[in-house]
Motif scaffolding. Structure first.
Motif, PDB file in Angstrom:
ATOM      1  N   ALA A  52       0.842  -1.190   0.000  1.00  0.00           N
ATOM      2  CA  ALA A  52       0.000   0.000   0.000  1.00  0.00           C
ATOM      3  C   ALA A  52       0.880   1.244   0.000  1.00  0.00           C
ATOM      4  CB  ALA A  52      -0.918  -0.011   1.215  1.00  0.00           C
ATOM      5  N   GLY A  53       0.420   2.286  -0.672  1.00  0.00           N
ATOM      6  CA  GLY A  53       1.192   3.514  -0.760  1.00  0.00           C
ATOM      7  C   GLY A  53       1.295   3.993  -2.200  1.00  0.00           C
ATOM      8  N   THR A  54       2.146   4.973  -2.429  1.00  0.00           N
ATOM      9  CA  THR A  54       2.311   5.557  -3.758  1.00  0.00           C
ATOM     10  C   THR A  54       3.410   4.846  -4.533  1.00  0.00           C
ATOM     11  OG1 THR A  54       1.626   7.733  -2.927  1.00  0.00           O
ATOM     12  CG2 THR A  54       2.791   7.673  -5.040  1.00  0.00           C
ATOM     13  N   PHE A  55       3.096   4.461  -5.741  1.00  0.00           N
ATOM     14  CA  PHE A  55       4.074   3.829  -6.620  1.00  0.00           C
ATOM     15  C   PHE A  55       4.355   4.798  -7.754  1.00  0.00           C
ATOM     16  CE2 PHE A  55       5.269   1.000 -10.203  1.00  0.00           C
ATOM     17  CZ  PHE A  55       6.342   0.349  -9.604  1.00  0.00           C
ATOM     18  N   GLN A  56       5.629   5.211  -7.880  1.00  0.00           N
ATOM     19  CA  GLN A  56       6.050   6.176  -8.888  1.00  0.00           C
ATOM     20  C   GLN A  56       6.856   5.461  -9.963  1.00  0.00           C
ATOM     21  OE1 GLN A  56       8.062   8.793  -5.928  1.00  0.00           O
ATOM     22  NE2 GLN A  56       6.682  10.381  -6.684  1.00  0.00           N
ATOM     23  N   TYR A  57       6.534   5.732 -11.234  1.00  0.00           N
ATOM     24  CA  TYR A  57       7.194   4.978 -12.296  1.00  0.00           C
ATOM     25  C   TYR A  57       7.052   5.674 -13.641  1.00  0.00           C
ATOM     26  CZ  TYR A  57       2.480   3.470 -13.658  1.00  0.00           C
ATOM     27  OH  TYR A  57       1.167   3.447 -14.069  1.00  0.00           O
ATOM     28  N   LYS A  58       7.830   5.205 -14.619  1.00  0.00           N
ATOM     29  CA  LYS A  58       7.711   5.606 -16.015  1.00  0.00           C
ATOM     30  C   LYS A  58       8.029   4.405 -16.882  1.00  0.00           C
ATOM     31  CE  LYS A  58       8.576   9.666 -17.627  1.00  0.00           C
ATOM     32  NZ  LYS A  58       9.182  10.913 -18.133  1.00  0.00           N
ATOM     33  N   TYR A  59       7.455   4.374 -18.059  1.00  0.00           N
ATOM     34  CA  TYR A  59       7.789   3.340 -19.027  1.00  0.00           C
ATOM     35  C   TYR A  59       9.007   3.778 -19.825  1.00  0.00           C
ATOM     36  CZ  TYR A  59       3.269   1.202 -18.025  1.00  0.00           C
ATOM     37  OH  TYR A  59       2.209   0.596 -17.404  1.00  0.00           O
ATOM     38  N   ALA A  60       9.810   2.808 -20.228  1.00  0.00           N
ATOM     39  CA  ALA A  60      11.031   3.119 -20.973  1.00  0.00           C
ATOM     40  C   ALA A  60      11.401   1.960 -21.880  1.00  0.00           C
ATOM     41  CB  ALA A  60      12.177   3.430 -20.011  1.00  0.00           C
ATOM     42  N   ILE A  61      12.245   2.247 -22.864  1.00  0.00           N
ATOM     43  CA  ILE A  61      12.762   1.240 -23.785  1.00  0.00           C
ATOM     44  C   ILE A  61      14.281   1.243 -23.692  1.00  0.00           C
ATOM     45  CG2 ILE A  61      12.963   0.549 -26.201  1.00  0.00           C
ATOM     46  CD1 ILE A  61      10.316   1.972 -26.710  1.00  0.00           C
ATOM     47  N   PRO A  62      14.903   0.127 -23.317  1.00  0.00           N
ATOM     48  CA  PRO A  62      16.366   0.069 -23.293  1.00  0.00           C
ATOM     49  C   PRO A  62      16.940   0.274 -24.696  1.00  0.00           C
ATOM     50  CG  PRO A  62      15.390  -1.767 -22.071  1.00  0.00           C
ATOM     51  CD  PRO A  62      14.284  -1.132 -22.852  1.00  0.00           C
ATOM     52  N   VAL A  63      17.887   1.184 -24.810  1.00  0.00           N
ATOM     53  CA  VAL A  63      18.573   1.446 -26.082  1.00  0.00           C
ATOM     54  C   VAL A  63      20.065   1.502 -25.800  1.00  0.00           C
ATOM     55  CG1 VAL A  63      16.633   2.712 -27.086  1.00  0.00           C
ATOM     56  CG2 VAL A  63      18.344   3.947 -25.746  1.00  0.00           C
ATOM     57  N   PRO A  64      20.889   1.357 -26.821  1.00  0.00           N
ATOM     58  CA  PRO A  64      22.338   1.429 -26.603  1.00  0.00           C
ATOM     59  C   PRO A  64      22.734   2.724 -25.904  1.00  0.00           C
ATOM     60  CG  PRO A  64      21.879   0.617 -28.797  1.00  0.00           C
ATOM     61  CD  PRO A  64      20.560   1.043 -28.230  1.00  0.00           C
ATOM     62  N   GLY A  65      23.385   2.592 -24.776  1.00  0.00           N
ATOM     63  CA  GLY A  65      23.837   3.761 -24.031  1.00  0.00           C
ATOM     64  C   GLY A  65      22.866   4.297 -23.004  1.00  0.00           C
ATOM     65  N   GLY A  66      21.700   3.660 -22.841  1.00  0.00           N
ATOM     66  CA  GLY A  66      20.752   4.158 -21.844  1.00  0.00           C
ATOM     67  C   GLY A  66      19.332   3.696 -22.071  1.00  0.00           C
ATOM     68  N   MET A  79      -1.880   3.019  -4.142  1.00  0.00           N
ATOM     69  CA  MET A  79      -2.367   1.689  -3.772  1.00  0.00           C
ATOM     70  C   MET A  79      -2.935   1.753  -2.352  1.00  0.00           C
ATOM     71  SD  MET A  79      -1.726  -0.186  -6.380  1.00  0.00           S
ATOM     72  CE  MET A  79      -0.646  -0.376  -7.792  1.00  0.00           C
ATOM     73  N   ARG A  80      -4.199   1.397  -2.217  1.00  0.00           N
ATOM     74  CA  ARG A  80      -4.848   1.454  -0.910  1.00  0.00           C
ATOM     75  C   ARG A  80      -4.765   0.109  -0.205  1.00  0.00           C
ATOM     76  NH1 ARG A  80     -10.225   4.571  -3.270  1.00  0.00           N
ATOM     77  NH2 ARG A  80      -9.095   6.376  -4.115  1.00  0.00           N
ATOM     78  N   THR A  81      -4.828   0.158   1.104  1.00  0.00           N
ATOM     79  CA  THR A  81      -4.688  -1.063   1.903  1.00  0.00           C
ATOM     80  C   THR A  81      -5.752  -2.095   1.544  1.00  0.00           C
ATOM     81  OG1 THR A  81      -3.792   0.257   3.725  1.00  0.00           O
ATOM     82  CG2 THR A  81      -4.548  -1.962   4.245  1.00  0.00           C
ATOM     83  N   ALA A  82      -6.954  -1.632   1.223  1.00  0.00           N
ATOM     84  CA  ALA A  82      -8.050  -2.549   0.917  1.00  0.00           C
ATOM     85  C   ALA A  82      -7.916  -3.183  -0.463  1.00  0.00           C
ATOM     86  CB  ALA A  82      -9.379  -1.808   1.023  1.00  0.00           C
ATOM     87  N   ASP A  83      -7.049  -2.638  -1.305  1.00  0.00           N
ATOM     88  CA  ASP A  83      -6.880  -3.179  -2.662  1.00  0.00           C
ATOM     89  C   ASP A  83      -6.059  -4.466  -2.619  1.00  0.00           C
ATOM     90  OD1 ASP A  83      -8.218  -0.944  -3.525  1.00  0.00           O
ATOM     91  OD2 ASP A  83      -6.379   0.159  -4.027  1.00  0.00           O
ATOM     92  N   LYS A  84      -6.626  -5.542  -3.105  1.00  0.00           N
ATOM     93  CA  LYS A  84      -5.929  -6.828  -3.135  1.00  0.00           C
ATOM     94  C   LYS A  84      -5.421  -7.166  -4.537  1.00  0.00           C
ATOM     95  CE  LYS A  84      -6.816  -7.276   1.183  1.00  0.00           C
ATOM     96  NZ  LYS A  84      -5.728  -7.024   2.178  1.00  0.00           N
TER      97      LYS A  84
END
Length: 269
Positions: A52-66, A79-84
């Motif tokens: 539970a809590g805040t999930f921070q993220y971004k989508y990305a594509i691995p490419v040469p050099g980064g 995400m709430r505690t009640a969410d399963k």
């Protein structure tokens, strides 16, 4: 809780999509990204266990050099505690013309939302439902609001008087939640309305949006992007002053660079 991430994105041959986590002590980093599996041509998905809590993220594509990251700000889901079991439906954040409207000049000034922030946040946190909507929409006037209409009774059966008004406490992200039956597949669109008259001023063009995969005990987070407006885009006007036409007592404004310092001092005064 189990979190199912799903995003539709057409990659080039040989590329792979992954999630990079941000925030305090991230588990999925550039050194250890969370890779998604491709189903069909462009549907990417993965399942992970989250607390539970805040999930921070971004989508990305691995490419040469980064990594090639999607545009826009870091994503935040609560995400709430009640969410399963949670199913997150995302869309790739592409660079578009609205990028400029995420700047302070617009978010904190021209488009600044009015209201008691504590009350708004309390309202947002109290929202319940097994389908939760979010959409990024910075380009909207303070006198306007955002709502959802759809082909089920929970979304008003396309009746503008029964639209579901979204919360703006996380502006420019708008939030709403509804409760629907399992196995329900429904259509919807976002609308902009005038808060004074409650009249619709813009409804998205194009095909209706869809939500599917509603199951008992599963929360769907429908994270949408890019309101498909039909009204003219917001335009502003300013004043442009040719710098070299400015004059001081000692210059004629014809490009004498030694005058610039004096003109700057005069502007401060």
């Amino acid at each position: 809780m189990n979190a199912h991430f799903q995003i539709n994105y057409r990659t080039e041959f040989g590329q792979q999509l992954c999630i990079i986590q941000f925030g305090d002590k991230p588990k999925y980093t550039e050194q250890q990204p969370l890779y998604l599996s491709c189903v069909g041509q462009d549907c990417w998905m993965t399942d992970i266990d989250l607390s539970a809590g805040t999930f921070q993220y971004k989508y990305a594509i691995p490419v040469p050099g980064g990594f090639l990251y999607e545009a826009g700000a870091v994503r935040n889901i609560e995400m709430r505690t009640a969410d399963k079991n949670v199913s997150i439906h995302d869309y790739w954040q592409a660079i578009d013309y609205e990028k400029a409207f995420y700047t302070t000049a617009f978010l904190k000034s021209l488009f600044r939302r009015q209201g008691n922030e504590k009350t708004l946040k309390k309202t947002a946190n109290a929202a319940k439902g097994n389908v939760r909507f979010t959409i990024d929409l910075p380009q909207i006037l303070p006198c306007q609001g955002v709502a959802i209409m759809g082909n089920i009774k929970e979304l008003g059966n396309w009746d503008a008087a029964k639209k579901v008004v979204m919360d703006d406490s996380d502006f420019p992200v708008w939030n709403a939640a509804i409760s629907v039956k399992a196995n329900e597949i429904f259509e919807y669109k976002y609308v902009v309305f005038d808060k004074t008259t409650n009249q619709i001023v813009d409804m998205e063009w194009g095909e209706n949006r869809h939500v599917w995969g509603v199951q008992k005990g599963v929360v769907i987070m429908q994270n949408d992007r890019n309101f498909r407006r039909t009204q003219p885009r917001w335009k502003g006007a300013g004043v442009a002053i040719p710098v070299f036409s400015l004059r001081t007592n000692e210059g004629f404004g014809i490009g004498e660079f030694q005058d610039l310092k004096k003109m700057a001092d005069w502007a401060v005064m």
